[in-house]
Design an enzyme around this catalytic site. Sequence first.
Site, PDB file in Angstrom:
ATOM      1  N   THR A   1       0.813  -1.219   0.000  1.00  0.00           N
ATOM      2  CA  THR A   1       0.000   0.000   0.000  1.00  0.00           C
ATOM      3  C   THR A   1       0.839   1.258   0.000  1.00  0.00           C
ATOM      4  O   THR A   1       0.514   2.244  -0.646  1.00  0.00           O
ATOM      5  CB  THR A   1      -0.925  -0.008   1.237  1.00  0.00           C
ATOM      6  OG1 THR A   1      -1.734  -1.169   1.179  1.00  0.00           O
ATOM      7  CG2 THR A   1      -1.815   1.208   1.264  1.00  0.00           C
TER       8      THR A   1
ATOM      9  N   LYS B   1       0.874  -7.936  12.961  1.00  0.00           N
ATOM     10  CA  LYS B   1      -0.231  -7.065  12.558  1.00  0.00           C
ATOM     11  C   LYS B   1      -1.476  -7.552  13.283  1.00  0.00           C
ATOM     12  O   LYS B   1      -1.913  -8.683  13.088  1.00  0.00           O
ATOM     13  CB  LYS B   1      -0.435  -7.142  11.040  1.00  0.00           C
ATOM     14  CG  LYS B   1      -1.516  -6.204  10.531  1.00  0.00           C
ATOM     15  CD  LYS B   1      -1.623  -6.231   9.001  1.00  0.00           C
ATOM     16  CE  LYS B   1      -2.694  -5.256   8.525  1.00  0.00           C
ATOM     17  NZ  LYS B   1      -2.816  -5.205   7.065  1.00  0.00           N
TER      18      LYS B   1
ATOM     19  N   THR C   1       1.674  -4.303   4.395  1.00  0.00           N
ATOM     20  CA  THR C   1       1.617  -4.569   5.840  1.00  0.00           C
ATOM     21  C   THR C   1       1.182  -5.998   6.171  1.00  0.00           C
ATOM     22  O   THR C   1       1.527  -6.505   7.233  1.00  0.00           O
ATOM     23  CB  THR C   1       0.636  -3.594   6.528  1.00  0.00           C
ATOM     24  OG1 THR C   1      -0.645  -3.697   5.907  1.00  0.00           O
ATOM     25  CG2 THR C   1       1.143  -2.174   6.447  1.00  0.00           C
ATOM     26  N   ASP C   2       0.441  -6.647   5.259  1.00  0.00           N
ATOM     27  CA  ASP C   2      -0.147  -7.939   5.625  1.00  0.00           C
ATOM     28  C   ASP C   2       0.895  -8.992   5.986  1.00  0.00           C
ATOM     29  O   ASP C   2       0.681  -9.801   6.885  1.00  0.00           O
ATOM     30  CB  ASP C   2      -1.038  -8.464   4.489  1.00  0.00           C
ATOM     31  CG  ASP C   2      -2.323  -7.658   4.366  1.00  0.00           C
ATOM     32  OD1 ASP C   2      -2.568  -6.808   5.241  1.00  0.00           O
ATOM     33  OD2 ASP C   2      -3.065  -7.884   3.398  1.00  0.00           O
TER      34      ASP C   2
END
Lengths: 413, 609
Positions: free
Chosen positions: A83, A236, A159-160
């Site tokens: 992202t 996360k 980020t995942d």
Amino acid sequence: MSEAFSTGDIVAASCRGHPVEGIYITDRDGMAVLKLGSGYNIGVDPATCTLVRKNGGTAVPTPVAVEQDESLPGFAIISTGGTIASKIDYRTGAVTSQFTADDILRAIPGLSSIGRYRAEVLATILSENMTPAIWQDLARSIHAAVRGGARGVIVTHGTDTMAYSASAVSYMLETPVPVVFVGSQRSADRPSSDNIMNAMCAAAAAGSDLGEVAVAMHATTNDDYCALHRGTRVRKMHTSRRDAFQSHDMAPIGRVDFPSLAVTLSDDAVRRGASALALRDRLEERCGLLAFYPGMAAEIVRAYEGYRGLVIAGTGLGHVSTGCIGAVRDLIDAGTTVVMTSQCLHGRVCDRVYDTGRDLLAAGVVEGEDMLPEAALTKLMWVLGNESDPEEVRRLMATDLKGEIRRRSEHGL
Amino acid sequence: MDYKALGLKAGIEIHQQLDTAEKLFCRCPTALRKTEEHTGEFFRYLHATVSEMGEIDRAAAEEMMDLRQFHYLTYDTTCLVENDEEPPAPMNQEALGIALTIARTFAMHPVEQVHTMRKLVIDGSNTSGFQRTALVAMGGVLPNGGVIETICLEEEAAQRVEGSTFSLDRLGIPLVEITTAPCMFTPEDVQGTAEYIGMVLRSTGKVKRGLGTIRQDINVSIREGARVEIKGVQELDLIAEVVRREAQRQMNLLAIRDELLARHAAVGQETHDVTALFAGTKSSILKKAKAILAVVLHGYAGMVGREIQPGRRLGSEISDYVKKCGLGGIFHTDELPAYGVTADEVESLRRHLGVADEDAVILIAGDRKKTECGAKQVRHRARLALEGVPEETRKMLEEGSTAYMRPLPGAARMYPETDVFPVAITGTLWDAVGVPELLSDLAARFETDYGLDAALAHQVAYSESLPLFRAAVDAGIRPNLAARTVLATLKELGRDGVAVERLAPAEILAVLQAVEDETVAKEAVPEILTGIAAGTPVADAIGAHAGGMSDTDLAALVQTIVADRIEFVREKGMRALGPLMGLVMEEARGKVDGKKVSEALRQEISRVI
């Protein structure tokens, strides 16, 4: 018919009998998408579209060259996608990773007052498409950048799966300088994106006294500071909040305030220069991670036959059902190293309390101490990539290599 | 004023909140909250982004001149979507249905596939930095021949609490934006059109009511002037005045332009640092400023201070632009000496800069970076004065004058909201959309069907209590009784401090039903409602006033009172009815219907005379 149109053409159409004119954007779901003069997009029946005039070839603005201040410290930015490096494809409506590292500098002008950057695009993928092979490329690129004199390295990442990559690189690389992973939870095309603050905090961390692999992300929902998390202890914890990343069973190793960009490191943080640069980039890819659930069939465990390693995220203190234990034993007997972690995420595995745990130990399962399942997986890949003696593998898995295991469990979560 | 000769052209945008159960892109209720009920708060910065066409919107760019921290209050009725921390839910179908009903009422053409867009707004009123908005229908007609260009379904912005603090309860409430063509040519036209559109919106019965639930933006220009958008006019009665004052402002700005051009006026290129000149000043503002900069406007003397709208001068316009840099405003030589600046200081300033009498000087005071930004803005706005009227977005001040907010935004501020899928308005969906009865027609029908007088019929039809009135009439209550109760009685009780908001519609209906059943007299209604509002159960409140006086008792009472005053009655005849009525009512109030008392008296009087 609308196939004849290309993006930018001026098209006339009828919207249930009402005449409209707009810029042809694309065909989507069988409708022609037009941008009206007001800026609104609407979908119209392509059969009603007629060409008014072809796209005059509106010049795409040339990107402004990024000026670098040679007196500032040099950093490497390695872009993998995600992202933070994403751009909307307005034609399909999907968010894709197609920014180059230079684009990041352009999008975040504040970075140029912190350092000068050498940028490298390692991948342009969404993070679910990450692979161990790319982790290896990443470790090599970081190694090369540090050897080339980078004072710190910033890795932009989706980020995942950022926690997996950060832990994988932690094992593969001995680094004397900060290696800071950074991402964003809200896309760069929105004025509220967290990309600017996260990236600037990451750059500040890259110039700090840190000497290990860390993740820099929003610590709270405010735009007030980023936490620096150890690469092997971070997870996360939320699908969409900007403060999704949290350290587990230890406090973050530092913080970077915004907008002052003042960096504070904890006593735990490994300091700059504490390690000599080294790369050990072998990984065993035939490793799996399995979450046990009530009623899980033993066949699922057996599906990992032939794998060299398996991490199980078991229940509570580290359990699977009695019905699965035979399959686990068979795997281990056939040469698979099985490491038990907990889906509780917080706390330490102990297979000596209940019967099923004792049976697992008897079957040869390695207790994963207080490792996060994903950090245990990347560690197992790295250990098996570098060591073939089963006993040595067991010993290394139970040993703290990069802060992934804490000898004592402090109070609280 | 002959506005047609002046070339006045105006259009309006009406923003009306819809009364849906949930917000437009999340599942939160559309409830407004008191700020003291907030359960949390956070703060963020916003940064301008490039649009899909590769430009930064000029309005957005200007908002970015000063990096501002925005604070937000959260509630137990707001969620992560309002926090800009969760992707939006699909578009609220109830809201879309209401928008389509309105579209149909104006005979508009719905779009076949609705695309949700992001409209950049980075003044802090949206946590995301944009407002989600979708074009739903186009091409409508007004009875006066005017044209409605579009109806859009949008999410409401967060409400400013004060300064840069916003409350998130309002953010995301669905609203429709109805935009007319510039098809109005007098101030009264604009007001009349706004009134009509407002009436149509209320006819749906699905719009929110009360202050702040409807806002008008007015676009005004005169010949040789420029399009100016005045945001957020909430009072309908002020619309015509706002248009009059804007026409006046544009006329005056054009007159100033002509005068400046005749004088060969010019804006000085240089910014002069005059901080040292004011080292010993008594002016409190200048004294605490780290830097004082001066810009010379050649030939502008007398023009900067000239009034262009009640309470507003060209100097005020320049000052508005300077405020964008985070400064409080400016001083100019047309108003000096004043504010603690002495005539000697003005003289030495003029001498120092070597300016002539026909020149004006603008002073900008504050910290260095902000004053440099301010000087640039002064030159920019002063140059615009040479061209006439700048295109602007303006905000309304009290009484109807306006102040500069930002440049008019362009289409560059609009880009697709990719997190929301397009919504198809199929032929079946559109065919199923009904048209509500207009309140104006309803009022006429109330007159004929229910025999209400015109004023009362109009009042009921346009009132927020219309649903209650309808429920009452449907339940068999006499329209007059229902209308008087929902309009007058409740209002009077509220004014007397009774907590009428605690009365449930069903409770009010039960009381009216008791009147119809002759269980209680209609005179008892206020007392019964007061009791219920204070917490008395409905049955008890009605019971306390029920069966107060039988027909026999009433007849006896009337006979006694007439007999006691028999001389008076014989002398006055039927004219005794009025005075005696009061005496009987003293005993019978709340127990018997006044009409019944009057009838009983009439009979008794005619019997004895």
